[in-house]
Write a protein that holds these residues in place. Structure first.
Motif, PDB file in Angstrom:
ATOM      1  N   SER A 193     -11.469   4.476  -6.620  1.00 38.38           N
ATOM      2  CA  SER A 193     -11.689   3.030  -6.548  1.00 38.38           C
ATOM      3  C   SER A 193     -10.339   2.354  -6.400  1.00 38.38           C
ATOM      4  CB  SER A 193     -12.367   2.507  -7.817  1.00 38.38           C
ATOM      5  OG  SER A 193     -13.742   2.780  -7.836  1.00 38.38           O
ATOM      6  N   ILE A 194     -10.244   1.449  -5.423  1.00 38.61           N
ATOM      7  CA  ILE A 194      -9.011   0.700  -5.200  1.00 38.61           C
ATOM      8  C   ILE A 194      -9.257  -0.733  -5.639  1.00 38.61           C
ATOM      9  CG2 ILE A 194      -7.392  -0.131  -3.458  1.00 38.61           C
ATOM     10  CD1 ILE A 194      -7.939   2.457  -1.898  1.00 38.61           C
ATOM     11  N   HIS A 206      -4.603  -4.010  -0.084  1.00 36.88           N
ATOM     12  CA  HIS A 206      -5.739  -3.139   0.230  1.00 36.88           C
ATOM     13  C   HIS A 206      -5.438  -2.170   1.374  1.00 36.88           C
ATOM     14  CE1 HIS A 206      -9.229  -5.578  -1.773  1.00 36.88           C
ATOM     15  NE2 HIS A 206      -8.282  -5.216  -2.618  1.00 36.88           N
ATOM     16  N   THR A 239      -5.291   1.821   0.752  1.00 35.14           N
ATOM     17  CA  THR A 239      -6.422   2.517   1.386  1.00 35.14           C
ATOM     18  C   THR A 239      -5.926   3.577   2.361  1.00 35.14           C
ATOM     19  OG1 THR A 239      -7.941   0.652   1.141  1.00 35.14           O
ATOM     20  CG2 THR A 239      -8.428   2.226   2.900  1.00 35.14           C
ATOM     21  N   ILE A 275     -13.279   6.435  -0.471  1.00 35.04           N
ATOM     22  CA  ILE A 275     -12.739   5.191  -1.027  1.00 35.04           C
ATOM     23  C   ILE A 275     -13.810   4.145  -1.263  1.00 35.04           C
ATOM     24  CG2 ILE A 275     -11.202   3.237  -0.512  1.00 35.04           C
ATOM     25  CD1 ILE A 275      -9.961   5.463   1.562  1.00 35.04           C
ATOM     26  N   VAL A 319     -13.214   0.243  -1.989  1.00 36.08           N
ATOM     27  CA  VAL A 319     -12.201  -0.801  -2.107  1.00 36.08           C
ATOM     28  C   VAL A 319     -12.905  -2.102  -2.469  1.00 36.08           C
ATOM     29  CG1 VAL A 319     -12.244  -1.305   0.386  1.00 36.08           C
ATOM     30  CG2 VAL A 319     -10.251  -1.965  -0.986  1.00 36.08           C
ATOM     31  N   GLU A 320     -12.372  -2.795  -3.467  1.00 34.10           N
ATOM     32  CA  GLU A 320     -13.003  -4.038  -3.901  1.00 34.10           C
ATOM     33  C   GLU A 320     -12.951  -5.091  -2.796  1.00 34.10           C
ATOM     34  OE1 GLU A 320     -14.826  -5.443  -6.003  1.00 34.10           O
ATOM     35  OE2 GLU A 320     -15.072  -3.867  -7.480  1.00 34.10           O
TER      36      GLU A 320
END
Length: 311
Positions: free
Chosen positions: A66-67, A74, A78, A88, A90-91
């Motif tokens: 989780s990024i 980002h 990533t 991945i 990514v929020e």
């Protein structure tokens, strides 16, 4: 046993850490953050390794990560994860620019790794129920969906305005309910307590004369997260916080049965399932890019005071 990690353990990242630590069939290998004290404290609490350099965490042979870092980071983080052959999550928003989003999506596709965007409201049980109701035809043709996402300002949000921070949630949620993309956007916004816009009303046009309206601000002293869906045969009301859905038609006012659950837990469970089974996530990089494109167009519309067409 899937090996996972979390990069960024601020307010949201800490919840990722907690949920992964409780998952069956998942090993929380390590967490990374530039704040040495915080990351070591979190790592000790959850029995994971602590790193202040995320590249060292990615060398641990992770299956998924989780990024949860600031939006402007980002793309770089990533790409580091993709180079480490790691799936991945990514929020949101996926990136700070469309160009960076494209780079991330293309790199993930080329490497054959999953790139999922953390649009948490897609995993709210109330959202799932409302989507089922819309798709069943119970409300008839949907002509308008409006949302209200308001509350007090959080000082930790400094790198983006409210459209990119909160508006992407509802832009994505409305597009998800319609099952289509936005064709035009017009926004009225302003900045009174923040360096970027802190309140906005965003109008969205979809095909077949369907409308979306997003109302957001950091000025309201209490938190509200709601959606109203208007169809030719009924109206649906959704409360994200209470996780309730109520349907009104000519004959009845009915509360739908919603199995309440923590949306982030549902989201991370979905991500892990996609990693295990090689499935395309509910919120792909392409979906995340569309929400970003519309949000950036809304900011452009506000700055230019004009309608922006979405290609």
């Amino acid at each position: 046993m899937l090996r996972v990690g979390v990069i960024g353990v601020g307010a949201m990242g800490q919840h990722h850490v907690r949920i992964y630590s409780e998952m069956e069939g998942v090993e929380l290998v390590g967490i990374s953050d530039v704040d040495k004290y915080r990351v070591e404290e979190m790592a000790e609490k959850y029995g994971a390794k602590a790193f202040t350099d995320h590249k060292e965490l990615l060398m641990e042979g992770l299956d998924a990560v989780s990024i949860v870092v600031p939006t402007t980071l980002h793309k770089a983080v990533t790409l580091d994860a993709i180079n480490a052959d790691t799936n991945i999550l990514v929020e949101k928003p996926i990136a700070d620019t469309l160009e960076n989003a494209d780079i991330m999506i293309e790199a993930a596709e080329k490497a054959g790794v999953i790139l999922m965007v953390g649009q948490i409201e897609r995993f709210n049980p109330a959202t799932t129920k409302m989507k089922e109701i819309i798709d069943s035809g119970l409300l008839g043709k949907i002509v308008s969906i409006s949302t209200k996402r308001v509350g007090p300002y959080n000082p930790r949000i400094r790198d983006v305005g409210i459209i990119l921070d909160l508006g992407v949630h509802d832009i994505d949620a409305i597009a998800y309910m319609y099952g289509g993309d936005v064709s035009e956007v017009y926004a009225i916004a302003g900045k009174d307590i923040h360096s970027k816009e802190d309140h906005a009303s965003v109008m969205l046009r979809f095909d077949e004369e369907q409308a979306g309206v997003v109302n957001i601000n950091w000025l309201t002293p209490h938190k509200v997260r709601k959606m109203e869906v208007i169809g030719v045969e009924g109206v649906g009301y959704l409360d994200y916080v209470d996780q309730t859905v109520t349907i009104h038609d000519e004959k009845w006012i009915r509360d739908a049965k919603v199995e309440k659950a923590e949306p982030l837990q549902k989201e991370l469970e979905h991500f892990i399932t996609c990693v295990r089974e090689g499935k395309t996530p509910l919120e792909s990089g392409i979906d995340g890019k569309h929400a970003l494109k519309v949000a950036l167009a809304a900011i452009e519309s506000y700055n230019r005071d004009s309608i922006i067409k979405i290609d």
